[in-house]
Design a protein around this motif. Structure first.
Motif, short mmCIF file in Angstrom:
data_model
loop_
_atom_site.label_atom_id
_atom_site.label_comp_id
_atom_site.label_asym_id
_atom_site.label_seq_id
_atom_site.Cartn_x
_atom_site.Cartn_y
_atom_site.Cartn_z
N ARG A 131 -0.19 -8.20 -5.06
CA ARG A 131 0.21 -6.87 -4.62
C ARG A 131 -0.32 -6.62 -3.23
NH1 ARG A 131 -2.88 -2.18 -7.72
NH2 ARG A 131 -1.90 -1.05 -6.01
N CYS A 132 0.31 -5.66 -2.56
CA CYS A 132 -0.15 -5.27 -1.23
C CYS A 132 -1.38 -4.38 -1.39
CB CYS A 132 0.95 -4.53 -0.48
SG CYS A 132 0.45 -3.91 1.13
N PRO A 133 -2.43 -4.62 -0.64
CA PRO A 133 -3.63 -3.78 -0.78
C PRO A 133 -3.52 -2.42 -0.12
CG PRO A 133 -3.98 -5.44 0.91
CD PRO A 133 -2.65 -5.74 0.30
N TYR A 134 -2.40 -2.18 0.57
CA TYR A 134 -2.20 -0.89 1.23
C TYR A 134 -1.03 -0.17 0.56
CZ TYR A 134 -4.89 -3.50 4.68
OH TYR A 134 -5.85 -4.26 5.30
N PRO A 135 -1.23 1.06 0.08
CA PRO A 135 -0.17 1.74 -0.69
C PRO A 135 0.98 2.25 0.16
CG PRO A 135 -2.06 3.18 -0.42
CD PRO A 135 -2.47 1.85 0.13
N GLY A 136 0.83 2.26 1.48
CA GLY A 136 1.89 2.80 2.30
C GLY A 136 1.76 4.30 2.44
N PRO A 137 2.85 5.01 2.66
CA PRO A 137 2.75 6.46 2.89
C PRO A 137 2.41 7.27 1.64
CG PRO A 137 5.05 5.76 2.89
CD PRO A 137 4.23 4.50 2.84
N ARG A 138 2.57 6.69 0.45
CA ARG A 138 2.27 7.46 -0.76
C ARG A 138 0.76 7.57 -0.97
NH1 ARG A 138 0.09 4.42 -4.59
NH2 ARG A 138 0.49 2.17 -4.63
N PRO A 139 0.29 8.59 -1.68
CA PRO A 139 -1.14 8.69 -1.96
C PRO A 139 -1.60 7.59 -2.90
CG PRO A 139 -0.03 10.81 -2.27
CD PRO A 139 1.04 9.78 -2.11
#
Length: 589
Positions: free
Chosen positions: A94-102
């Motif tokens: 998985r990506c360790p950064y959630p992106g714009p979502r909380p």
């Protein structure tokens, strides 16, 4: 670009680290423009770079050459990133950064950068020293929700049961569903009726739940975005019943129950909850916090961050109110373009930096809006811009009061909320500002609007500033426009009637009324002065004629004066003097 910005910062340091205000005085550019040039998010213009270098004692020709070399490197890197074939990316769970979502509780292993506020928040919740709720505040995009779900909840441990609420148009129904789910009670209809009429129903329901659980069990009730409860779509009866339940639960004095509410900066905490509340403001991330937010998740996922990328992100986002959301979104795109286990600056630029996130969100919002809303968006984005006069345009923070009158309040609040959710703007304490300077400096659509009528925009900014001064002075008549300034502002307002706020309309109306009164007063003074002048002339003429008659009469009484015969010489009888005159002449001396 990052290296060129670093070289500029080193030059400033060697010059004694003069303030940007002092450098602006030397270079004749705005301080914000010079500060932006040293951040490395994009290459400054040649004129700005050379002016800044000269202000710090650098050689003009040397720094012009450095600028051209940096521009050439940037073009080559961008071309290489576009043309390079993308090999298969390494597998990653998985990506360790959630992106714009909380962030959620599942993102807890990758939650970094907010260690200090998390420590304080955990202490405030577990200590229970405040008799009221714990209130977490911060501007939009500052990571309030992420701190709550990915930070606080995992840190509390398994003995805490979480009751999470995000107010909807029916907050009381949401509260009932959450309590029923936590207590495995299917009688939600009965709970709804009880919660509507009895303010202590929530406290009793949770107390009963705790009595059925092992000792040491505690309940954390969190309410995210509590300010949404005051939206006009929420019926007053539902809102009041919901707040009454929260207030009674916080005042129950039960150490096993804690309430945490999340508010946007500047939002009003209901009076029922304000007493005894403990506040924790979430400040913008500093440079070290941004560094940990970048490196921590990458290391947890077995990735490495290129130093140049780390330096560019820290320079670009440290200190910005909406940095957490922009940072996570940019890093998620960078992660998607990786070719190995290293996150590189070239992939970051090819994917789009934080500024690209903002400009892309603004384009999506404008393209999806109907025509009437597009007019409102154009007016809003222009207000978020301070046009330069021989300098670069800069972002501008706007008070919400300045926006009143551009659209109905509900429509304006809905639009601002959507822009904040899209990470285009940041909503703070009664303010709105661009989430990133790129909205002003790099969004083609806004640049086109600015070029259309730059002089008109400057007139509008002067009008906005004069209106703010007038309001701050208690609407003093001396702060109003008059003469040429009023004529210029009214001419612009006639061409842009929909771009005026309520306060600006009031200011122009008051200025026009004062100008009419001044003109009437001047006309009246002129008329009075004319009448007085005519009267003075008449009096002077009368005095002159009277003096002439008196003089002529005296000369006639002497018989012959200067060869003129007397009246007696012409046979005109002379009336004798009165008797009293004769009597006076005969009195002895």
């Amino acid at each position: 670009m990052a290296r060129f910005a670093w070289e500029l910062r080193q030059l400033r340091t060697h010059a004694g680290a003069p303030s940007y205000r002092e450098l602006a005085r030397r270079a004749h550019y705005a301080a914000s423009t010079l500060a932006e040039a040293t951040k490395g998010s994009r290459l400054p213009t040649l004129d700005v770079a050379v002016a800044l270098a000269e202000a710090c004692g650098g050689d003009r020709e040397e720094w012009a050459a450095r600028w051209h070399a940096a521009a050439a490197r940037g073009r080559a890197e961008a071309r290489h990133a576009r043309e390079r074939p993308q090999p298969a990316r390494p597998a990653a769970p998985r990506c360790p950064y959630p992106g714009p979502r909380p962030c959620t509780a599942d993102d807890a292993p990758y939650f970094f950068g907010r260690e200090e506020p998390l420590r304080r928040l955990v202490g405030m919740v577990t200590a229970g020293e405040a008799p009221g709720p714990v209130v977490l505040t911060g501007p939009s995009g500052s990571g309030r929700t992420s701190l709550l779900h990915a930070g606080l909840l995992p840190a509390l441990g398994p003995d805490w049961h979480h009751l999470a609420l995000t107010p909807s148009p029916d907050p009381l129904a949401e509260l009932v569903r959450a309590v029923a789910a936590l207590s495995d009670d299917a009688q939600s209809g009965a709970l709804r009726e009880e919660f509507s009429r009895d303010p202590g129903a929530l406290q009793r329901a949770l107390g009963g739940l705790l009595r059925r659980r092992p000792p040491g069990t505690r309940v954390l009730l969190t309410v995210d975005a509590l300010d949404d409860v005051f939206a006009r779509s929420v019926p007053a009866a539902e809102r009041d019943a919901f707040l009454a339940q929260l207030a009674q639960a916080t005042r129950a004095g039960d150490d096993r129950l804690r309430v945490v509410v999340v508010l946007r900066s500047g939002a009003r905490l209901p009076d029922a909850l304000a007493e005894g509340a403990a506040r924790l403001p979430l400040e913008p991330m500093g440079a070290e916090e941004v560094r940990r937010a970048v490196v921590g998740p990458a290391e947890a996922a077995g990735l490495t961050v290129e130093p140049a990328l780390l330096d560019a992100l820290v320079t670009d986002l440290a200190g910005r109110p909406g940095a957490p959301a922009l940072l996570s979104a940019a890093l998620r795109r960078t992660w998607a373009r990786r070719t190995d286990d290293v996150l590189r600056l070239s992939a970051h630029r090819a994917a789009g930096d934080a500024g690209a996130t903002v400009t892309a969100g603004a384009d999506r919002a404008y393209d999806a809006a109907p025509p009437d809303e597009r007019r409102l968006l154009r007016a809003l984005f222009l207000r978020l811009t301070a046009p330069g006069d021989g300098t670069d345009d800069t972002p501008r923070r706007v008070d919400r009061d300045e926006l009143r009158g551009l659209a109905p309040r509900d429509e304006l609040d809905r639009l601002l909320g959507a822009l904040a959710a899209a990470r285009v703007v940041v909503l703070g304490e009664d303010t709105v500002e661009p989430a990133h300077p790129a909205l002003v400096t790099a969004w083609p659509r806004l640049r086109h609007w600015l070029a259309d009528d730059r002089d008109g925009l400057r007139t509008h900014r002067r009008l906005t500033g004069a209106t703010a001064h007038w309001c701050a002075s208690g609407r003093h008549p001396g702060a109003l426009y008059r003469g040429a300034r009023l004529a210029t502002a009214r001419s612009w307002a006639r061409r842009h009637p929909d771009d005026l706020s309520t306060r600006e309309r009031a200011f122009l109306s008051a200025s026009r009324a004062a100008e009419r009164r001044r003109r009437w007063a001047v006309a009246l003074l002129v008329a009075v002065a004319s009448v007085l002048a005519a009267l003075a002339g008449a009096l002077a003429l009368h005095a002159l004629l009277t003096d002439h008659d008196t003089t002529h009469g005296r000369r006639g009484g002497a018989g012959t004066v200067a060869g003129v015969p007397s009246r007696a010489a012409h046979g005109v009888p002379v009336r004798p003097a009165p008797d009293n005159t004769v009597a006076r002449t005969r009195q002895p001396l």
